[in-house]
Design a protein around this motif. Structure first.
Motif, mmCIF file in Angstrom:
data_model
loop_
_atom_site.group_PDB
_atom_site.id
_atom_site.type_symbol
_atom_site.label_atom_id
_atom_site.label_comp_id
_atom_site.label_asym_id
_atom_site.label_seq_id
_atom_site.Cartn_x
_atom_site.Cartn_y
_atom_site.Cartn_z
ATOM 1 N N PHE A 192 19.979 64.810 29.345
ATOM 2 C CA PHE A 192 20.507 66.030 29.950
ATOM 3 C C PHE A 192 20.610 67.124 28.912
ATOM 4 O O PHE A 192 21.089 66.904 27.799
ATOM 5 C CB PHE A 192 21.894 65.770 30.544
ATOM 6 C CG PHE A 192 22.622 67.024 30.977
ATOM 7 C CD1 PHE A 192 22.164 67.769 32.049
ATOM 8 C CD2 PHE A 192 23.750 67.466 30.288
ATOM 9 C CE1 PHE A 192 22.818 68.937 32.442
ATOM 10 C CE2 PHE A 192 24.411 68.623 30.671
ATOM 11 C CZ PHE A 192 23.950 69.362 31.751
ATOM 12 N N SER A 193 20.170 68.335 29.263
ATOM 13 C CA SER A 193 20.288 69.514 28.405
ATOM 14 C C SER A 193 19.606 69.234 27.061
ATOM 15 O O SER A 193 18.414 68.957 27.034
ATOM 16 C CB SER A 193 21.771 69.894 28.255
ATOM 17 O OG SER A 193 21.926 71.156 27.667
ATOM 18 N N ASP B 231 16.372 66.457 32.314
ATOM 19 C CA ASP B 231 17.358 67.066 33.200
ATOM 20 C C ASP B 231 17.936 68.300 32.517
ATOM 21 O O ASP B 231 18.723 68.195 31.581
ATOM 22 C CB ASP B 231 18.458 66.048 33.517
ATOM 23 C CG ASP B 231 19.588 66.619 34.355
ATOM 24 O OD1 ASP B 231 19.461 67.756 34.837
ATOM 25 O OD2 ASP B 231 20.601 65.914 34.539
ATOM 26 N N ALA B 232 17.497 69.468 32.961
ATOM 27 C CA ALA B 232 18.023 70.750 32.467
ATOM 28 C C ALA B 232 17.870 70.896 30.962
ATOM 29 O O ALA B 232 18.768 71.393 30.279
ATOM 30 C CB ALA B 232 19.494 70.913 32.872
ATOM 31 N N ASP C 246 14.321 74.518 28.895
ATOM 32 C CA ASP C 246 14.386 75.916 28.477
ATOM 33 C C ASP C 246 13.879 76.136 27.058
ATOM 34 O O ASP C 246 13.243 77.151 26.761
ATOM 35 C CB ASP C 246 15.813 76.466 28.608
ATOM 36 C CG ASP C 246 16.853 75.590 27.933
ATOM 37 O OD1 ASP C 246 16.654 74.354 27.866
ATOM 38 O OD2 ASP C 246 17.895 76.134 27.503
ATOM 39 N N PHE D 104 16.477 70.278 37.599
ATOM 40 C CA PHE D 104 17.494 71.246 37.180
ATOM 41 C C PHE D 104 18.055 71.924 38.425
ATOM 42 O O PHE D 104 17.483 71.832 39.515
ATOM 43 C CB PHE D 104 16.922 72.287 36.210
ATOM 44 C CG PHE D 104 15.770 73.075 36.773
ATOM 45 C CD1 PHE D 104 15.951 74.329 37.330
ATOM 46 C CD2 PHE D 104 14.488 72.551 36.743
ATOM 47 C CE1 PHE D 104 14.893 75.044 37.854
ATOM 48 C CE2 PHE D 104 13.409 73.258 37.264
ATOM 49 C CZ PHE D 104 13.619 74.509 37.816
ATOM 50 N N ASP E 54 21.242 77.290 37.294
ATOM 51 C CA ASP E 54 21.393 76.970 35.878
ATOM 52 C C ASP E 54 21.285 78.242 35.050
ATOM 53 O O ASP E 54 20.316 78.994 35.179
ATOM 54 C CB ASP E 54 20.309 75.971 35.467
ATOM 55 C CG ASP E 54 20.573 75.322 34.125
ATOM 56 O OD1 ASP E 54 20.879 76.043 33.158
ATOM 57 O OD2 ASP E 54 20.467 74.086 34.039
ATOM 58 N N CYS F 26 18.289 77.150 32.128
ATOM 59 C CA CYS F 26 16.952 76.721 32.554
ATOM 60 C C CYS F 26 16.503 77.490 33.788
ATOM 61 O O CYS F 26 17.031 77.284 34.882
ATOM 62 C CB CYS F 26 16.957 75.224 32.853
ATOM 63 S SG CYS F 26 17.314 74.209 31.403
ATOM 64 N N GLY G 154 10.829 76.079 34.450
ATOM 65 C CA GLY G 154 10.707 74.735 34.990
ATOM 66 C C GLY G 154 9.341 74.481 35.596
ATOM 67 O O GLY G 154 8.734 73.426 35.397
ATOM 68 N N HIS H 125 24.322 74.230 35.495
ATOM 69 C CA HIS H 125 23.941 73.388 34.358
ATOM 70 C C HIS H 125 24.898 72.197 34.327
ATOM 71 O O HIS H 125 25.874 72.174 33.572
ATOM 72 C CB HIS H 125 24.032 74.211 33.068
ATOM 73 C CG HIS H 125 23.348 73.577 31.890
ATOM 74 N ND1 HIS H 125 21.983 73.493 31.774
ATOM 75 C CD2 HIS H 125 23.853 72.993 30.771
ATOM 76 C CE1 HIS H 125 21.670 72.909 30.644
ATOM 77 N NE2 HIS H 125 22.790 72.583 30.015
ATOM 78 N N VAL I 273 21.982 65.748 41.674
ATOM 79 C CA VAL I 273 21.018 65.592 40.576
ATOM 80 C C VAL I 273 20.755 64.110 40.328
ATOM 81 O O VAL I 273 19.603 63.678 40.176
ATOM 82 C CB VAL I 273 21.539 66.275 39.298
ATOM 83 C CG1 VAL I 273 20.677 65.896 38.093
ATOM 84 C CG2 VAL I 273 21.564 67.787 39.468
#
Length: 278
Positions: A107-108, A131-132, A135, A227, A231, A234, A239, A259, A265
């Motif tokens: 994640f992130s 997952d997110a 970016d 995502f 968010d 992102c 994406g 986010h 999710v």
């Protein structure tokens, strides 16, 4: 099965002692936490941790969740910590635990790391979940000035400023999150460690890490890009660009979601894992 069934371990990999938790049995899934958090159970009740979903995942998989280098109980002895280093740590952990091509889900910041694992160590994984965390693949991402403001005090900051970061979190209504981060990092590695951790996080997240969409073409394993449509980091455009660059990509945009790791999710991730994780 509950989070109290989680067992904590260390493994020597890539020159450091990586702390990780483990729960469940079956095909292996490596879970990578996001930035500013760790595998500490104090994060379980927050929407930026996989912690509350561990029991359900453990009903089907052997779940292994490491603290990334410099965070939680995984100690880093100085110097910068790049995404390349974090990815190499994950690959080394996979090797030392003799995991048979696990799925890596992050994640992130963890999503970025999972993707870089696929770029740098393509034969080590069965599938990837970002997952997110897509970016940072865009050199012009608006996430970079956001992170410079958050961790350095200004959109054009050139280094991390822990005091400015503390002020940012306090004035933006995220003081409780900041207090949890300090309690987590200092509780694991000693008073004041949160300052060094934020400096490392700034170096890693406030500038383009050097991996772009073209690098994704070397990832041939199934890769999920998921995502929320709200968010702040992102964008949907980034994406889609990430998805289109992946030879075997899947894309899911979860409505009315920021986010965060929400039940919606996780439902998307669960379906992906059921198809590809073992």
């Amino acid at each position: 099965m509950t989070t109290t069934d989680v067992a904590a371990h260390y493994v020597r990999a890539n020159g450091i002692d990586i702390h990780y938790t483990e729960i469940g049995a079956g095909e292996p899934v490596v879970l990578l936490h996001g930035g500013l958090v760790s595998t500490n159970p104090l994060w379980d009740r927050t929407p930026i941790s996989f912690g509350s979903f561990l029991p359900s995942l453990a009903e089907r998989f052997r779940v292994i969740a490491p603290d990334t280098r410099g965070s939680g109980r995984t100690i880093h002895r100085g110097g910068s910590v790049s995404f390349s280093t974090l990815a190499d740590d994950v690959a080394a952990l996979i090797g030392e635990l003799d995991l048979d091509r696990p799925t890596v889900c992050g994640f992130s910041e963890g999503g970025t790391t999972a993707t870089v694992v696929g770029i740098r160590h393509p034969g080590s994984v069965r599938a990837i979940v970002n997952d997110a965390g897509h970016d940072l693949l865009n050199p012009d991402s608006h996430s970079f000035p956001i992170m410079r403001q958050m961790l350095g005090g200004a959109p054009d900051a050139t280094s991390g400023d822990p005091d400015a970061a503390a002020l940012f979190f306090e004035t933006s209504g995220m003081g409780s999150f900041f207090d949890m981060m300090v309690a987590d990092q200092d509780g694991a590695q000693g008073t004041g460690h949160w300052r060094e951790y934020l400096r490392q996080a700034f170096e890693r997240t406030a500038h383009w890490p050097g991996y772009a969409y073209d690098d994704l073409r070397s990832i041939t394993v199934p890769t999920l890009v998921v995502f929320g449509d709200r968010d702040d980091f992102c964008t949907a455009e980034d994406g889609v660009a990430t998805f289109r660059a992946l030879p075997n990509g899947e894309l899911s945009v979860v409505p009315n979601t920021g986010h965060a790791i929400t039940a919606d999710v996780m439902a998307v991730i669960d379906r992906f894992l059921d198809r590809h994780a073992g």
